[in-house]
Every structure is written in structure tokens, then in C-alpha cells.
Design a protein around this motif. Sequence first.
Motif, short mmCIF file in Angstrom:
data_model
loop_
_atom_site.label_atom_id
_atom_site.label_comp_id
_atom_site.label_asym_id
_atom_site.label_seq_id
_atom_site.Cartn_x
_atom_site.Cartn_y
_atom_site.Cartn_z
N SER A 90 0.82 -1.21 0.00
CA SER A 90 0.00 0.00 0.00
C SER A 90 0.85 1.26 0.00
O SER A 90 0.47 2.28 -0.58
CB SER A 90 -0.93 0.01 1.22
OG SER A 90 -0.20 -0.16 2.43
N PHE A 91 2.03 1.20 0.63
CA PHE A 91 2.88 2.38 0.77
C PHE A 91 3.71 2.63 -0.49
O PHE A 91 3.65 3.71 -1.08
CB PHE A 91 3.80 2.20 1.98
CG PHE A 91 4.79 3.30 2.18
CD1 PHE A 91 4.40 4.52 2.69
CD2 PHE A 91 6.14 3.10 1.89
CE1 PHE A 91 5.31 5.54 2.89
CE2 PHE A 91 7.05 4.11 2.08
CZ PHE A 91 6.64 5.34 2.58
N THR A 124 4.00 15.03 -2.56
CA THR A 124 2.59 14.62 -2.56
C THR A 124 2.43 13.12 -2.41
O THR A 124 1.67 12.64 -1.56
CB THR A 124 1.89 15.09 -3.84
OG1 THR A 124 2.01 16.51 -3.96
CG2 THR A 124 0.41 14.71 -3.82
N THR A 125 3.14 12.36 -3.23
CA THR A 125 2.99 10.90 -3.15
C THR A 125 3.57 10.35 -1.85
O THR A 125 3.05 9.38 -1.30
CB THR A 125 3.66 10.20 -4.35
OG1 THR A 125 5.05 10.59 -4.42
CG2 THR A 125 2.97 10.58 -5.64
N GLY A 126 4.64 10.98 -1.34
CA GLY A 126 5.18 10.55 -0.06
C GLY A 126 4.20 10.76 1.07
O GLY A 126 4.00 9.87 1.92
N ALA A 127 3.54 11.93 1.10
CA ALA A 127 2.56 12.21 2.14
C ALA A 127 1.32 11.34 1.99
O ALA A 127 0.77 10.82 2.97
CB ALA A 127 2.18 13.69 2.09
N MET A 128 0.86 11.16 0.75
CA MET A 128 -0.32 10.32 0.50
C MET A 128 -0.07 8.88 0.94
O MET A 128 -0.95 8.23 1.51
CB MET A 128 -0.67 10.36 -1.00
CG MET A 128 -1.28 11.64 -1.48
SD MET A 128 -1.42 11.68 -3.30
CE MET A 128 -2.39 10.20 -3.61
N ALA A 133 -1.12 4.30 4.41
CA ALA A 133 -0.55 3.04 4.91
C ALA A 133 -0.12 3.09 6.36
O ALA A 133 0.41 2.09 6.86
CB ALA A 133 0.65 2.66 4.03
N GLN A 134 -0.34 4.18 7.08
CA GLN A 134 0.13 4.29 8.46
C GLN A 134 -0.35 3.16 9.38
O GLN A 134 0.42 2.66 10.20
CB GLN A 134 -0.25 5.65 9.04
CG GLN A 134 0.27 5.92 10.44
CD GLN A 134 1.78 6.07 10.50
OE1 GLN A 134 2.45 6.15 9.47
NE2 GLN A 134 2.33 6.13 11.69
N ILE A 185 4.82 11.53 7.95
CA ILE A 185 4.53 12.22 6.69
C ILE A 185 5.67 13.17 6.34
O ILE A 185 6.14 13.21 5.19
CB ILE A 185 3.20 13.00 6.79
CG1 ILE A 185 2.02 12.02 6.69
CG2 ILE A 185 3.09 14.05 5.69
CD1 ILE A 185 0.66 12.70 6.83
N THR A 186 6.14 13.92 7.32
CA THR A 186 7.26 14.86 7.08
C THR A 186 8.50 14.11 6.62
O THR A 186 9.17 14.50 5.65
CB THR A 186 7.57 15.65 8.36
OG1 THR A 186 6.39 16.33 8.80
CG2 THR A 186 8.67 16.66 8.11
N ARG A 187 8.81 13.02 7.33
CA ARG A 187 10.01 12.24 7.00
C ARG A 187 9.93 11.67 5.59
O ARG A 187 10.87 11.81 4.79
CB ARG A 187 10.18 11.11 8.00
CG ARG A 187 11.26 10.11 7.64
CD ARG A 187 11.29 8.95 8.61
NE ARG A 187 12.24 7.94 8.20
CZ ARG A 187 11.95 6.94 7.36
NH1 ARG A 187 10.73 6.85 6.84
NH2 ARG A 187 12.86 6.05 7.03
N ASN A 188 8.81 11.04 5.26
CA ASN A 188 8.72 10.37 3.97
C ASN A 188 8.54 11.34 2.81
O ASN A 188 8.91 11.00 1.68
CB ASN A 188 7.57 9.35 4.00
CG ASN A 188 7.98 8.05 4.65
OD1 ASN A 188 8.68 7.25 4.06
ND2 ASN A 188 7.56 7.85 5.89
#
Length: 227
Positions: A90-91, A124-128, A133-134, A185-188
Motif C-alpha cells: 500500500s505504501f 505529494t505521493t510521499g505524504a499520500m 498506509a500508516q 509524513i514529514t520524513r517520507n
Amino acid sequence: MVGVKHCDLAPTAAVKFFGAGIAACVADLITFPLDTAKVRLQIQGEYKSSEGKKVIRYRGVFGTINTMVKTEGPRSLYNGLVAGLQRQMSFASVRIGLYDSMKQFYTRGTDNAGIGSRLMAGCTTGAMAVAFAQPTDVVKVRFQAQVRGADKKGVKRYNGTMDAYRTIARTEGIRGLWKGCGPNITRNAIVNCSELVTYDIIKDLILNYNIMSGLCLLSFAWAPGTL
């Protein structure tokens, strides 16, 4: 030498989506013990002895792996693997598979993507991906942090991956499945920009200057049956 046939048909968004997820799952199968060791090293400062002193059980990555194998068995290295594969499917599918689609969205369908639109697509895709997937990441880490078999009271916390989702939602609320979402979210978003944008720029340079074309033709010329 026979003629070289090029295929200009680009993969669809669906192919990129599932291809990224499957590739990430294969990588996770290989590297999961290292990830488990990382989690154990990160949390070991929370454990204290009866005298109130911090217990140091693990020393170094390979020392952690060796200790886990001796005390909990080899299978302990793969605690949370099911949730880990769910996470990657999912991630990574969103983070990597939708990057090109998001880049086209920011450039309004043109092929002239600047550094700004690439960075926006990566963020955008990193935050999404994290927002989506969290819960799988939370469950994965819970399993990795749990000593295999039982906790201090001799009772297993979770009977399986799906039971972990239900238990966390029931005891901690739905928000419990998204614990740590903000920092993640910030990290990814930063990681995704660094990885994908760098890869994207280098790939364009290779294609624009035909850096690999000579090597490809040479390998084709010497391939069996082509001469």
C-alpha cells in the motif's frame, strides 16, 4: 546483426502501481530482519529492570539479530512480516507507482517537468502513501517490538495481524492506528523527494544524452545468435 527493435509503449499507471508494490515486497522479504533489529534497538531504552535500571539487551545490528535468534528463535526476525508486506503493497505502490502520474498532474500533462513539479510530486505521493498506509506501519512495529511468544504477563498481545488492527482500534480508538502519522509524513515527504527526484533527473540525463545506447547496442551485437 539483426535490427534493433525499440518498444516505445510506456507502462500504464496500474502497471507502475502494482509493479512498485510487488518490488517493494520482494525487498522487504530480504531486509526485514534488519528492520526488526532497528526497531528493537530503538525501543530497548524503554525496558527497565526490577531495580529501575535500563536493560541493555542488544548491541549493534548483527548483535541484535544474534541475540534474537538465540533467545526467541529465527522466526522472531520476521515478527510482523504480514503487516510489513501489507505496508509495502500500500505504501510503495502510492509513493513510487503514482509519482509519474502526479508529476503529469502538476505539469498539466506536458513532458517538460521542472525541478519544482518533480519536488511537488515527490512530496505529494510521499505524504499520500503515509496517510494511507500508516495503520500497517503501526501494526508492523508493534509486532517487531513484541518479544516473540508472550509479554511479561505471559499473555500474547495480538493473535494475528487482523486481530492487531481490531485490538488497537478497540482499545486506543481509530486514531491509534495513525499514531506518529505527522512526523512520518514529514520524513517520507523529504525521503521521497530525495530518492525519486534524484532518480528521475539522472534517468532523464541518461536518456537525453544516450549514455547507455552504445552499451546496449554492444551487448546486443555480442548476444548469442545475433551474429
